[in-house]
Design an enzyme around this catalytic site. Structure first.
Site, PDB file in Angstrom:
ATOM      1  N   GLU A  79      81.415 -46.609 -28.461  1.00 18.71           N
ATOM      2  CA  GLU A  79      80.945 -47.934 -28.871  1.00 18.71           C
ATOM      3  C   GLU A  79      80.820 -48.899 -27.705  1.00 18.71           C
ATOM      4  O   GLU A  79      79.865 -49.681 -27.629  1.00 18.71           O
ATOM      5  CB  GLU A  79      81.877 -48.517 -29.943  1.00 18.71           C
ATOM      6  CG  GLU A  79      81.802 -47.809 -31.298  1.00 18.71           C
ATOM      7  CD  GLU A  79      82.624 -46.527 -31.365  1.00 18.71           C
ATOM      8  OE1 GLU A  79      83.304 -46.177 -30.370  1.00 18.71           O
ATOM      9  OE2 GLU A  79      82.600 -45.873 -32.426  1.00 18.71           O
ATOM     10  N   HIS A  90      88.733 -50.941 -42.245  1.00 16.41           N
ATOM     11  CA  HIS A  90      87.365 -50.593 -42.639  1.00 16.41           C
ATOM     12  C   HIS A  90      86.695 -51.720 -43.421  1.00 16.41           C
ATOM     13  O   HIS A  90      85.725 -51.474 -44.114  1.00 16.41           O
ATOM     14  CB  HIS A  90      87.367 -49.323 -43.495  1.00 16.41           C
ATOM     15  CG  HIS A  90      87.143 -48.064 -42.705  1.00 16.41           C
ATOM     16  ND1 HIS A  90      87.678 -47.858 -41.472  1.00 16.41           N
ATOM     17  CD2 HIS A  90      86.419 -46.942 -42.987  1.00 16.41           C
ATOM     18  CE1 HIS A  90      87.313 -46.655 -41.027  1.00 16.41           C
ATOM     19  NE2 HIS A  90      86.543 -46.091 -41.918  1.00 16.41           N
TER      20      HIS A  90
END
Lengths: 353, 338
Positions: free
Chosen positions: A62, A131
């Site tokens: 990322e 999440h």
């Protein structure tokens, strides 16, 4: 090829990406799973087939992939990167904060970074502490970034096109609970929704309710119910969090004298808190009640079904808060409770994604 | 063997980098340059060797210790000095200082302060070049410390996967601030061999041997332009001064007694002068003339920068966003409905 007037939020994103990529070879799209069988909740359908090497899956890197986006942007491309969960993007803060946000300023305006970063946020269905984070306030805190949160299919497409056109880095936050939402979306490739213009969704004189993303939907239910009970709430959908459209917002609060700011993020340092602070300091003499915000608590999101049952707020809490501000009395709105499971956006959602 | 014009470019770059750095070091204590400066003295070799090999349309990025890379790429000395002095005309609008240099007119796309930060950015430049079908290269200058950042592995991996035209130039000067390699990387590890195992061609050399560095990189870069994918090159070198600032710091004792003196014997500038005299037929007079010419230019550059005006204070608030060039965007100055 004719398509229905109404399409889903996810289809609107997909149409926006297709049109942006067709309009300019500079636009590239990448992200983990961008060409996998699920196609990022359907938002990247057929991009790989149509645009070939300009669309690619990526390694689980990322931070580097964000820096690569910055490099590609200063090299003349307009990258659109996507992450299926915002939380994974937290590995990329050096590149977001030290590179993307600063580049134009710290190099004397010599080169800007036209990079769009699509991050999917959400809540419920056991997504839990890592999440489901709604960190719009984090991103909005960094000078040089733009932060966009669409709430409707039309805005999703129009704001995405405007974000890709924009010469600055844009963090584009899509709420998972909105992807299946249907709405009318202009098919034209010229359709744009300008950044930094919020939308007055409902007119009213009693209280200004400021919402964004999924909470705009909850607020809309509350506002319609309040209207039936004689309370005229003005609903503002922020659409762009940063730079914020202060004039529209402050004009509304001057008119209503009351502010209820909603935020899907934690309370401390929230966008809603910033709005309350600005209104309190700039419009104090216009206020008829103390400005208020409803946010998530300063607590990570729990996972279990039972623990999340009362964890979120929605239309009933928004209506109750607005009612109390306007009428000065407690009232509950049990008729606004959502039907079925509290932790899913609708029957269509069967998890796990 | 270097082409005739290239040898002169290299010698000129060596004199330029050393001369400018010594000029800064000499004036730094006066307090007019009020930002951290990481000197390249002793590490001029690699940048100078690459100077004639990097085309203007090759795109370079670098780190906190970037003066040599910037000048090797042909960046404007005056714009760099103005930036370090915080004057009008600075290459980064007086907002970046020594650690944020840019000169897009020569393909120097930016240097930044966070170790490893520009590694993926250089790879992204390589991606843009590849997408456009260009034969230009993206060049990433980094040090031995950056090898320890996770983003290095992520970036090399992606460059390898996509066969991007990225040249990684690692100057291994053995230290990160005061920390030697010992506690940072396992004994006996060769950086370039480790990178080779990641799937990209890797080479190594003595970065203070400018003639050999030129010869090696001449071949590597020619091969890269034919689309051979990324290359990692590790060069040993040594910084003479303290990590940040113009002083010697041998007295601190973090470097072995005599180590710095030993490296000074391998000075890239003096060594290349000797090489030119012994192998390229240069006379001492020709070297002296070139050196004096470069130093005279540098003296004029310093005189120019010291006469530059200060930047207007409102510049601090400009250009936060691209379309806001020329206007202030702070919340306090935002148009208010109140």
């Amino acid at each position: 090829m004719k398509r229905p007037v109404e399409i889903t939020f996810a289809q609107a994103i997909n149409e926006g990406l297709h049109q942006a990529m067709a309009a300019s070879d500079e636009v590239i799209c990448y992200g983990l799973g961008i060409d996998d069988p699920k196609r990022i909740f359907g938002t990247t359908v057929d991009l790989k087939e149509r645009f070939g090497k300009r669309v690619f899956d990526m390694p689980l890197s990322e931070n580097a992939m964000t820096g690569i986006g910055v490099g590609a942007a200063i090299g003349g491309l307009r990258p659109v990167m996507v992450h299926q969960r915002l939380d994974f993007f937290l590995l990329a803060m050096d590149q977001l904060v030290n590179s993307a946000a600063k580049w134009h300023y710290m190099f004397g305006g010599k080169r800007s970074v036209p990079l769009t970063i699509r991050l999917i946020i959400g809540r419920g269905w056991g997504q839990g502490p890592t999440h489901s984070q709604n960190l719009q306030a984090w991103f909005a805190h960094i000078p040089g970034l733009k932060v966009v949160m669409p709430s409707s299919p039309a805005d999703a497409k129009g704001l995405l096109r405007a974000s890709i056109d924009d010469n600055n880095p844009v963090v584009f936050l899509e709420h998972r609970w909105l992807h299946q939402q249907m709405g009318e979306v202009p098919e034209s490739p010229d359709f744009r929704v300008p950044l930094s213009e919020c939308r007055v969704m409902e007119k009213g004189v009693d209280v200004t309710i400021v919402a964004s993303s999924y909470l705009t939907i909850e607020a809309l239910h509350a506002v319609r119910r309040l209207r039936e009970e004689g309370v005229q709430a003005e609903l503002i959908d922020l659409r762009t969090i940063k730079p914020l459209d202060w004039p529209t917002l402050l004009t509304s609060v001057k008119k209503t004298g009351r502010l209820l700011a909603l935020d899907s993020g934690a309370a401390f340092g929230s966008v809603a808190g910033t709005i309350v602070a600005r209104v309190a300091s700039d419009l104090f003499s216009h206020l008829r009640a103390a400005p208020l915000y409803l946010t998530m608590p300063d607590v990570p999101e729990p996972t279990a079904y039972e623990l999340t049952r009362e964890f979120y707020f929605g239309a009933p809490e928004i209506a109750a808060a607005a009612w109390k501000m306007v009428k000065g009395e407690e009232r509950s709105f049990p008729e606004l409770e959502r039907e079925g499971h509290h932790d899913v956006p609708g029957q269509w959602f069967a998890g796990p994604f | 063997m270097a082409e005739g014009s290239d040898t002169e470019k290299i010698m000129r770059a060596l004199y330029l980098i050393r001369g400018v750095e010594e000029g800064i070091a000499q004036r730094y204590p006066a307090g007019k340059m009020r930002c951290p400066v990481h000197f390249s003295i002793g590490q001029e070799g690699v940048s100078a060797a690459l100077a004639p090999l990097m085309r203007r349309d090759d795109l370079a990025v670098s780190s906190h210790r970037a003066h040599a890379h910037y000048m090797g790429k042909g960046g404007s000395v005056r714009a760099m000095l103005a930036e370090i002095y915080g004057r009008a005309g600075g290459c980064s609008g007086a907002r970046g200082g020594s650690m944020h240099l840019i000169d897009e007119s020569v393909g120097f796309k930016g240097s930044t302060a966070i170790v490893g930060n520009t590694i993926p950015i250089g790879v992204g430049l390589g991606l843009a070049l590849q997408q456009k079908g260009s034969d230009s290269l993206a060049i990433v200058f980094l040090g031995d410390g950056a090898i320890e950042e996770g983003v290095f592995y992520e970036s090399v991996n992606f460059a390898a996967v996509q066969r991007l035209p990225v040249l990684f130039i690692c100057e291994n000067n053995l230290y990160s601030v005061y920390s030697p390699l010992g506690p940072r990387q396992p004994a006996g590890r060769s950086i370039y061999k480790m990178v080779e195992a990641m799937g990209i061609k890797s080479v190594a050399g003595d970065g203070n041997d400018v003639a050999a560095t030129y010869k090696l990189m001449h071949a590597v870069i020619a091969e890269m332009r034919s689309g051979q994918g990324p290359v990692f090159a590790e060069f040993s070198t040594y910084r003479w001064l303290e990590h940040c600032g113009p002083a010697d710091d041998d007295h601190l004792g973090y470097r072995a007694q005599g180590e710095c003196a030993e490296w000074k014997k391998r000075a890239p500038v003096a060594r290349y002068e000797k090489y030119l005299r012994e192998n390229e037929g240069w006379s001492a007079a020709r070297l002296e003339a070139l050196r004096n010419e470069v130093l005279a230019d540098i003296a004029r550059d310093f005189a120019w920068v010291e006469a530059q005006p200060l930047p207007p204070r409102p510049d601090a608030y400009r250009e936060v966003y691209a379309e806001d060039a020329g206007k202030s965007v702070g919340q306090n100055t935002m148009e208010s409905a109140a």
